[in-house]
Every structure is written in structure tokens, then in C-alpha cells.
Design a protein around this motif. Structure first.
Motif, PDB file in Angstrom:
ATOM      1  N   GLY A  70       0.783  -1.231   0.000  1.00  0.00           N
ATOM      2  CA  GLY A  70       0.000   0.000   0.000  1.00  0.00           C
ATOM      3  C   GLY A  70       0.815   1.283   0.000  1.00  0.00           C
ATOM      4  N   GLN A  71       2.126   1.182  -0.089  1.00  0.00           N
ATOM      5  CA  GLN A  71       2.995   2.352  -0.072  1.00  0.00           C
ATOM      6  C   GLN A  71       3.756   2.468  -1.394  1.00  0.00           C
ATOM      7  N   LEU A  72       3.907   3.688  -1.894  1.00  0.00           N
ATOM      8  CA  LEU A  72       4.716   3.919  -3.086  1.00  0.00           C
ATOM      9  C   LEU A  72       6.178   4.063  -2.680  1.00  0.00           C
ATOM     10  N   HIS A  73       7.041   3.354  -3.371  1.00  0.00           N
ATOM     11  CA  HIS A  73       8.475   3.428  -3.114  1.00  0.00           C
ATOM     12  C   HIS A  73       9.187   3.798  -4.400  1.00  0.00           C
ATOM     13  N   HIS A  74      10.108   4.747  -4.311  1.00  0.00           N
ATOM     14  CA  HIS A  74      10.905   5.156  -5.466  1.00  0.00           C
ATOM     15  C   HIS A  74      11.884   4.040  -5.820  1.00  0.00           C
ATOM     16  N   VAL A  75      11.961   3.676  -7.092  1.00  0.00           N
ATOM     17  CA  VAL A  75      12.878   2.637  -7.550  1.00  0.00           C
ATOM     18  C   VAL A  75      14.153   3.316  -8.008  1.00  0.00           C
ATOM     19  N   VAL A  76      15.259   2.991  -7.352  1.00  0.00           N
ATOM     20  CA  VAL A  76      16.550   3.560  -7.711  1.00  0.00           C
ATOM     21  C   VAL A  76      17.186   2.671  -8.765  1.00  0.00           C
ATOM     22  N   PRO A  77      17.620   3.230  -9.896  1.00  0.00           N
ATOM     23  CA  PRO A  77      18.267   2.400 -10.909  1.00  0.00           C
ATOM     24  C   PRO A  77      19.492   1.698 -10.340  1.00  0.00           C
ATOM     25  N   ARG A  78      19.694   0.440 -10.721  1.00  0.00           N
ATOM     26  CA  ARG A  78      20.788  -0.359 -10.171  1.00  0.00           C
ATOM     27  C   ARG A  78      22.155   0.243 -10.456  1.00  0.00           C
TER      28      ARG A  78
END
Length: 140
Positions: free
Chosen positions: A42-50
Motif C-alpha cells: 500500500g505504499q509507493l516506493h521510489h525505484v533507484v536504478p541499479r
């Protein structure tokens, strides 16, 4: 079921509803255009590029090169007091070493490797004792 840029929408939901929801989210959360987000619990998390995490990029490397780098990393463990470098670092060091000389020397080394690579004899297609598969019929 309507689609919006490759996403299937549930019945009763229009693309305008999705646009309004995104605008509402932008008002509540600092969403940045072009960034990736994932929804977990239920939470949005920013995806950091590898590649930003460790400075390493994903590059396809031949299996024999990876195996050689792994062996070199194991040999280096004693010299590095127990630290075994990642094979990607060994490959990076090897590439940088080759390129530290003149361009002509580096090009010659790379060309020699490519020639050895492409001049390898092809493995036999048939195994002794196993009949070959029948060939496709040819048109008259």
C-alpha cells in the motif's frame, strides 16, 4: 476493459479517472516525471536504478571471461588479506589495463582476442552412436 499506455483498466474506470488519480497523488507525494515507483504494502516506493547504486553497469560478458575473472578474484584473495573482489571489478581492471597502453596496442590485443574467438572450430554437430536428425525436405 480499456487500456491506457499498455495498462488494462478495470471495468468502469476511464483514462480520465487515472489521470485525475495521478494528479491527486502528485499533490500528496513528491512524484518526479520519468522516475519509477513500485507499490508495496500500500505504499509507493521510489525505484533507484541499479547502476546508480554501485557504479556498476550490466554488460553481457562471455562465460569464459567471467570464469577467468572469478578465478583471478580467488587468487587475489590472499594478496588482498581476505577480500575477494567481485569478478566485475576484475574484468574492469583488465579492460582498463589493456586500454592504459597506446590505442594501437589496445586495438591489437582486442583484435587478436576476437580473431581467436571467431576462428574456433565449431563443435561437432553429431555424437558418435546417436543418429543425426533427419534433414528438412528440399523443394523440387
Amino acid at each position: 476493459m480499456k487500456t491506457m499506455d499498455g495498462m488494462d483498466l478495470k471495468p468502469g474506470v476511464s483514462p480520465d479517472d487515472v489521470t485525475a488519480l495521478i494528479q491527486t497523488l502528485r499533490g500528496m507525494v513528491n512524484l518526479e516525471e520519468g522516475e519509477l515507483y513500485t507499490l508495496r504494502k500500500g505504499q509507493l516506493h521510489h525505484v533507484v536504478p541499479r547502476e546508480d547504486e554501485s557504479g556498476l553497469r550490466r554488460i553481457k560478458v562471455m562465460e569464459e571471461a567471467y570464469d577467468a575473472a572469478q578465478q583471478a578474484a580467488r587468487r587475489l584473495r590472499r594478496s588482498l588479506r581476505g577480500y575477494r573482489p567481485d569478478p566485475a571489478l576484475v574484468i574492469s581492471a583488465s579492460v582498463m589495463h589493456v586500454l592504459s597502453g597506446s590505442e594501437a596496442e589496445a586495438d591489437a590485443m582486442i583484435l587478436a582476442y576476437l580473431q581467436r574467438l571467431f576462428m574456433r572450430p565449431e563443435p561437432a554437430t553429431s555424437t558418435p552412436g546417436v543418429p543425426d536428425a533427419p534433414s528438412a525436405p528440399t523443394a523440387p
